[in-house]
Design a protein around this motif. Structure first.
Motif, mmCIF file in Angstrom:
data_model
loop_
_atom_site.group_PDB
_atom_site.id
_atom_site.type_symbol
_atom_site.label_atom_id
_atom_site.label_comp_id
_atom_site.label_asym_id
_atom_site.label_seq_id
_atom_site.Cartn_x
_atom_site.Cartn_y
_atom_site.Cartn_z
ATOM 1 N N THR A 145 1.201 4.053 1.277
ATOM 2 C CA THR A 145 0.882 4.999 2.340
ATOM 3 C C THR A 145 2.144 5.385 3.102
ATOM 4 O O THR A 145 2.072 6.066 4.126
ATOM 5 N N THR A 199 -13.913 -2.308 -0.585
ATOM 6 C CA THR A 199 -13.024 -2.355 0.570
ATOM 7 C C THR A 199 -11.790 -3.211 0.276
ATOM 8 O O THR A 199 -11.740 -3.972 -0.691
ATOM 9 N N TYR A 200 -10.816 -3.082 1.167
ATOM 10 C CA TYR A 200 -9.513 -3.729 0.976
ATOM 11 C C TYR A 200 -9.623 -5.231 0.721
ATOM 12 O O TYR A 200 -9.110 -5.743 -0.281
ATOM 13 N N SER A 242 0.862 -1.184 0.000
ATOM 14 C CA SER A 242 0.000 0.000 0.000
ATOM 15 C C SER A 242 0.898 1.234 0.000
ATOM 16 O O SER A 242 1.797 1.338 0.845
ATOM 17 N N ARG A 260 -4.601 8.400 2.247
ATOM 18 C CA ARG A 260 -3.226 8.210 2.719
ATOM 19 C C ARG A 260 -2.234 7.862 1.611
ATOM 20 O O ARG A 260 -1.028 8.004 1.790
ATOM 21 N N SER A 261 -2.721 7.392 0.475
ATOM 22 C CA SER A 261 -1.823 7.029 -0.620
ATOM 23 C C SER A 261 -1.301 8.285 -1.307
ATOM 24 O O SER A 261 -2.051 9.238 -1.524
ATOM 25 N N ASP A 315 -3.722 0.914 -3.805
ATOM 26 C CA ASP A 315 -3.821 2.347 -3.528
ATOM 27 C C ASP A 315 -5.250 2.822 -3.292
ATOM 28 O O ASP A 315 -5.574 3.983 -3.572
ATOM 29 N N THR A 316 -6.107 1.950 -2.784
ATOM 30 C CA THR A 316 -7.509 2.350 -2.581
ATOM 31 C C THR A 316 -7.695 3.258 -1.370
ATOM 32 O O THR A 316 -8.741 3.887 -1.234
ATOM 33 N N ASP A 317 -6.688 3.324 -0.484
ATOM 34 C CA ASP A 317 -6.762 4.262 0.641
ATOM 35 C C ASP A 317 -6.361 5.638 0.119
ATOM 36 O O ASP A 317 -5.230 6.104 0.298
#
Length: 469
Positions: free
Chosen positions: A12, A184-185, A10, A48-49, A43-45
């Motif tokens: 982040t 979602t993740y 991820s 924060r990404s 990179d779905t966050d």
């Protein structure tokens, strides 16, 4: 079956040492079996990404030489695919809309905790045969939940930890799409692993709790598409510091690229990472290619590995000593440049490196060690007072005069120093130590005659005269 592994960080933050080990083991397993290694950026966050973190991952992989066969794939570019699969699951009845509000769920959680029960979704909107669902509220955008099996167990034979079984009653109905429609993740991971044909998932043991949910999701998708398989899982134990505590920045939990800045060779870092929780007999030093040939999951220890900076330094010293001088010269020139020291054509930097590299644990140490060849050193006053005494000054003045007329070779320089020693009934260090202080700034150096040969006659005499006159 063709082996297909993946590394799925991820973006982040930076690529740290634990992630790098996961990438290495996944890479090696694919190479060992003639398979495919895939890089996937999760990179779905969005909050924060960052692009900088993505670049840090790519730079770290390149520096370590972990070449991927496919990718990088970005989850944010696959949103349409996730929504398509969610709709397929809704149509098949393995997913459903849930209209429970945040306030409802918070109240439910508080009540369950007050009753000393595990907080979990109670299934209010889960469709069941003969069950009448509540009226759909108009002001609550629904999430989409996976209809997790309620009976039996989900089990897998972990390739590191052995057999693991989790009761399905321990798992509630996972949200696979948020109220705004974003997946979602755990759901994205499952679709990606399925679409990319991943056969072995090698990752940190912080993902163990995700695995039963992901297996159940994969089995539900397999009922829709019989070509979908459940991969094998291997969960790597965490890396601890020397003190047995969780790895932190003071232990080495920094960006992989920080190791480059600190003067470590990628070959040394790769070799060290390979030995963190894996072994091949008593072998300590081996190349990345040799590691790929030897690697297996049977020899990964299920217990936590401990990071040891001294061991990394030892390995780095080995690789510095074995490195190509041309390559080292280019690197050290850049490091000296960052120190504000420009490299002239003389002294020859390869000769200076050859003189010092056996002593250096890092490239930064090596650069600092030879800096005095290219920049007047700061004299250590304590060493000066100890070694450049009044009684030795006449001997050094005579030696300086003799050095003017000799051939500038190690042998001739050594003979001149030896003559100064014997003719004055002294021991060799009595002359060599003050020479070291005058020429290098301190009392530690390799053979002083070799140092003088590289510095050159003019520079040696100039530095000697600065102290003697």
């Amino acid at each position: 079956m063709i082996v297909r592994t993946r590394f799925a960080p991820s973006p982040t933050g930076f690529l740290h040492i634990g992630g790098a080990r996961t990438a290495l083991f996944s890479w090696a397993f694919a190479k060992k079996h003639g398979g495919t290694f895939i890089l996937r950026i999760e990179d779905t966050d969005v909050a924060r990404s960052t692009p900088e973190a993505v670049q840090a991952i790519l730079d770290g992989m390149q520096w370590l030489g972990l070449d991927y066969d496919e990718g990088p794939f970005y989850q944010m570019q696959r949103m349409d695919r996730y929504k398509q699969v969610i709709q397929t699951m809704l149509d098949a009845g393995s997913a459903y809309y849930c209209y429970s509000s945040k306030e409802e769920l918070d109240a439910l959680r508080e009540q369950q905790m007050a009753n000393k029960k595990k907080p979990r979704y109670e299934g209010k909107w889960r469709p069941e045969a003969g069950k009448v669902l509540p009226a759909v509220p108009k002001d609550v955008p629904p999430v989409i939940r996976f209809k997790n099996p309620q009976d039996g167990v989900v089990a897998w034979d972990d390739m590191v930890k052995g057999r693991i079984e989790i009761s399905n009653s321990e798992l509630d109905d996972l949200i696979i799409a948020r109220a705004d429609g974003t997946p979602t993740y755990n759901f994205c991971v499952v679709v990606d692993d399925s679409d990319m044909g991943i056969t072995q998932v090698i990752r940190g043991d912080d993902h163990v709790n995700n695995t039963p949910r992901q297996i159940n999701l994969l089995k539900a998708l397999a009922e829709i598409d019989s070509t979908i398989i459940v991969p094998q899982y291997a969960h790597l134990s965490m890396i601890l510091g020397n003190d047995g505590q969780k790895l932190s920045k003071r232990h080495g939990a920094v960006s992989v690229m920080q190791y480059d800045e600190d003067g470590y060779l990628p070959e040394a870092v790769i070799n060290y990472l390979a030995r963190l929780g894996w072994s091949h007999g008593d072998e300590e030093v081996f190349s990345k290619q040799q590691f790929a040939e030897w690697f297996d999951l049977d020899h990964i220890t299920p217990s936590a590995a401990q990071f040891n900076t001294e061991k990394l330094n030892w390995l780095n010293n080995h690789y510095i000593k074995a490195a190509n001088l041309e390559v080292l010269a280019k690197d050290i020139t850049q490091r000296l440049g960052r120190m504000g020291i420009a490299i002239a054509t003389q002294p020859a930097i390869k000769e200076a490196i050859a003189l010092y590299r056996d002593r250096a644990n890092t490239l930064n140490e090596l650069a600092q060690s030879i800096a005095y060849f290219y920049s007047k050193p700061q004299i250590d006053e304590v060493a000066k007072e100890k070694h450049i005494t009044a009684d030795i000054l006449p001997v050094l003045n005579t030696l300086a005069t003799q050095l003017v007329s000799i051939d500038w070779t190690v042998e001739a320089i050594h003979a001149a120093i030896e003559y100064a020693v014997t003719s004055n009934a002294l021991k060799f260090p009595k002359v060599a130590m003050p020479l070291r202080v005058m020429l290098t700034g301190g009392a530690q150096s390799p053979s002083i005659d070799a140092v003088m040969a590289i510095l050159g006659k003019d520079e040696v005499l100039a530095r000697m005269n600065m102290t003697l006159n």
